[in-house]
Design an enzyme around this catalytic site. Sequence first.
Site, mmCIF file in Angstrom:
data_model
loop_
_atom_site.group_PDB
_atom_site.id
_atom_site.type_symbol
_atom_site.label_atom_id
_atom_site.label_comp_id
_atom_site.label_asym_id
_atom_site.label_seq_id
_atom_site.Cartn_x
_atom_site.Cartn_y
_atom_site.Cartn_z
ATOM 1 N N ARG A 197 0.798 -1.230 0.000
ATOM 2 C CA ARG A 197 0.000 0.000 0.000
ATOM 3 C C ARG A 197 0.833 1.284 0.000
ATOM 4 O O ARG A 197 1.904 1.335 0.604
ATOM 5 C CB ARG A 197 -0.910 0.022 1.239
ATOM 6 C CG ARG A 197 -1.978 -1.044 1.146
ATOM 7 C CD ARG A 197 -2.724 -1.231 2.449
ATOM 8 N NE ARG A 197 -3.700 -2.310 2.321
ATOM 9 C CZ ARG A 197 -3.379 -3.608 2.396
ATOM 10 N NH1 ARG A 197 -2.144 -3.975 2.641
ATOM 11 N NH2 ARG A 197 -4.314 -4.524 2.234
ATOM 12 N N HIS A 236 -0.935 -2.528 -4.383
ATOM 13 C CA HIS A 236 -0.294 -3.327 -5.441
ATOM 14 C C HIS A 236 -0.318 -2.649 -6.819
ATOM 15 O O HIS A 236 -0.610 -3.277 -7.833
ATOM 16 C CB HIS A 236 -0.956 -4.706 -5.511
ATOM 17 C CG HIS A 236 -0.711 -5.573 -4.309
ATOM 18 N ND1 HIS A 236 0.441 -5.519 -3.557
ATOM 19 C CD2 HIS A 236 -1.481 -6.540 -3.729
ATOM 20 C CE1 HIS A 236 0.369 -6.411 -2.567
ATOM 21 N NE2 HIS A 236 -0.775 -7.029 -2.639
ATOM 22 N N HIS A 287 3.428 -12.594 -5.978
ATOM 23 C CA HIS A 287 2.388 -12.822 -4.976
ATOM 24 C C HIS A 287 1.907 -14.280 -4.969
ATOM 25 O O HIS A 287 0.708 -14.542 -4.904
ATOM 26 C CB HIS A 287 1.224 -11.865 -5.237
ATOM 27 C CG HIS A 287 0.466 -11.465 -4.022
ATOM 28 N ND1 HIS A 287 -0.149 -12.380 -3.194
ATOM 29 C CD2 HIS A 287 0.231 -10.243 -3.480
ATOM 30 C CE1 HIS A 287 -0.747 -11.720 -2.219
ATOM 31 N NE2 HIS A 287 -0.531 -10.432 -2.357
ATOM 32 N N ASP A 317 -0.590 -10.402 8.071
ATOM 33 C CA ASP A 317 -0.550 -9.555 6.871
ATOM 34 C C ASP A 317 0.419 -8.425 7.210
ATOM 35 O O ASP A 317 0.032 -7.270 7.297
ATOM 36 C CB ASP A 317 -1.953 -9.041 6.545
ATOM 37 C CG ASP A 317 -1.983 -8.296 5.213
ATOM 38 O OD1 ASP A 317 -0.940 -8.256 4.525
ATOM 39 O OD2 ASP A 317 -3.041 -7.750 4.860
ATOM 40 N N GLU A 350 6.036 -12.182 0.277
ATOM 41 C CA GLU A 350 6.198 -11.141 -0.746
ATOM 42 C C GLU A 350 7.394 -10.271 -0.377
ATOM 43 O O GLU A 350 7.307 -9.455 0.540
ATOM 44 C CB GLU A 350 4.941 -10.278 -0.826
ATOM 45 C CG GLU A 350 3.670 -11.032 -1.084
ATOM 46 C CD GLU A 350 2.444 -10.296 -0.540
ATOM 47 O OE1 GLU A 350 2.193 -9.158 -0.956
ATOM 48 O OE2 GLU A 350 1.755 -10.859 0.323
HETATM 49 C C1 FUC Z 1 -1.222 -8.834 0.525
HETATM 50 C C2 FUC Z 1 -1.791 -8.046 1.639
HETATM 51 C C3 FUC Z 1 -3.043 -7.376 1.398
HETATM 52 C C4 FUC Z 1 -3.964 -7.868 0.333
HETATM 53 C C5 FUC Z 1 -3.271 -8.578 -0.777
HETATM 54 C C6 FUC Z 1 -4.131 -9.370 -1.684
HETATM 55 O O1 FUC Z 1 -0.088 -8.298 -0.015
HETATM 56 O O2 FUC Z 1 -0.893 -7.164 2.232
HETATM 57 O O3 FUC Z 1 -3.723 -7.092 2.580
HETATM 58 O O4 FUC Z 1 -5.040 -8.550 0.823
HETATM 59 O O5 FUC Z 1 -2.134 -9.233 -0.449
#
Ligand code: FUC
Length: 352
Positions: free
Chosen positions: A80, A105, A179, A251, A318
Amino acid sequence: MITQSTFGEMPDGTVIEQFCLTNNQGVSLEILSLGGIIRRWLIPHNAKPPTDIVLGFDSVQAYLSDDSYLGALVGRYANRIAEGKLCLESKNYQLDINQGDNCLHGGSQGFNNKVWQSTVLSRDENPAIALQLESPDGDQGFPGALSTKVIYTLTESNRLKIEYFATSKRTTVFNPTNHSYFNLSGHNSGSVNNQHIQVVASYYTPTDAHAIPTGELIKVEGTPFDFRKLSTIEQALTSAHPQIQYGNGLDHNLCIDSYDPQSQEAKYAAKATSENTDISLKVYTTMPGIQVFTANHFDHKKGKQDSLYHAHQGLCFETQFYPDSPNQPQFPSATLKAGEAFYSVTEYEVLF
Ligand code: FUC
């Protein structure tokens, strides 16, 4: 070895290619030209069918209509940026707002939704493909025409090496990641709660209730974020710690101890392991942070081969610059100066 086939089509008819990379150990990976998505990651077993360790979908449409970034390349900025506000060289930019009040993202049409130009680099030993994308000046509000290339190499030592390259015509920020949602017991095997993880991080960046960092670096000691020793994911998920309650699970960005801004060598950062399959995953990176995310809001998501994905069924590692770093001057900087070459590398090694 690499085989290439058509996976599907975009709504405008653009063909989505699927590349299957297989090494001589029998590990195989399927990667799409849509979003560089890692769709399958098969680990061989002697007598049994292989285990697919990543969550995914079976159609282009399913990827386009979902907002969980399953397996995708994320950019221009992973995680974010608060209120989508960016200030660079005294100029203010407003980025696309696509989650609550924030830019998540890279905005609603981020790298994950783009069709990348794909080239096979090596077919035999260490199969490799390159994916390239031109992101125009102002894409999702980000300044600078950005040329980016990502190289995926599956090595004979069972590492998937992901190298990120970029240059921009104007000064911008750049923070790419992948991701993938891992489940080392198999994508369709239920929750990851009993799997163990290690993250070599002594600090984490706590957030507000909307997952925006407060700006502090807090010691993990005595918190559910202390994964310096291998421990179960469940231990954290069942904690009453307010940070865990905010998002129904993990998270969070953990600050990797081995980060060295001068080095281009991927350093060991994290590990996950399943006792059910004896499959382990090790993560090595040049990046300063790692978002540990446990698919907290999945609710009967229809995945590959009619599987249903539930909350905590996947684990993301990530690698990234810390969330909202453009607005947090004390965090390592994701600024990419005009004309400078960006390079980062993350390697996922599978042991079985
Ligand atoms: C991650 C999280 C977020 C989000 C995303 C799909 O990177 O930090 O909260 O839900 O994935």
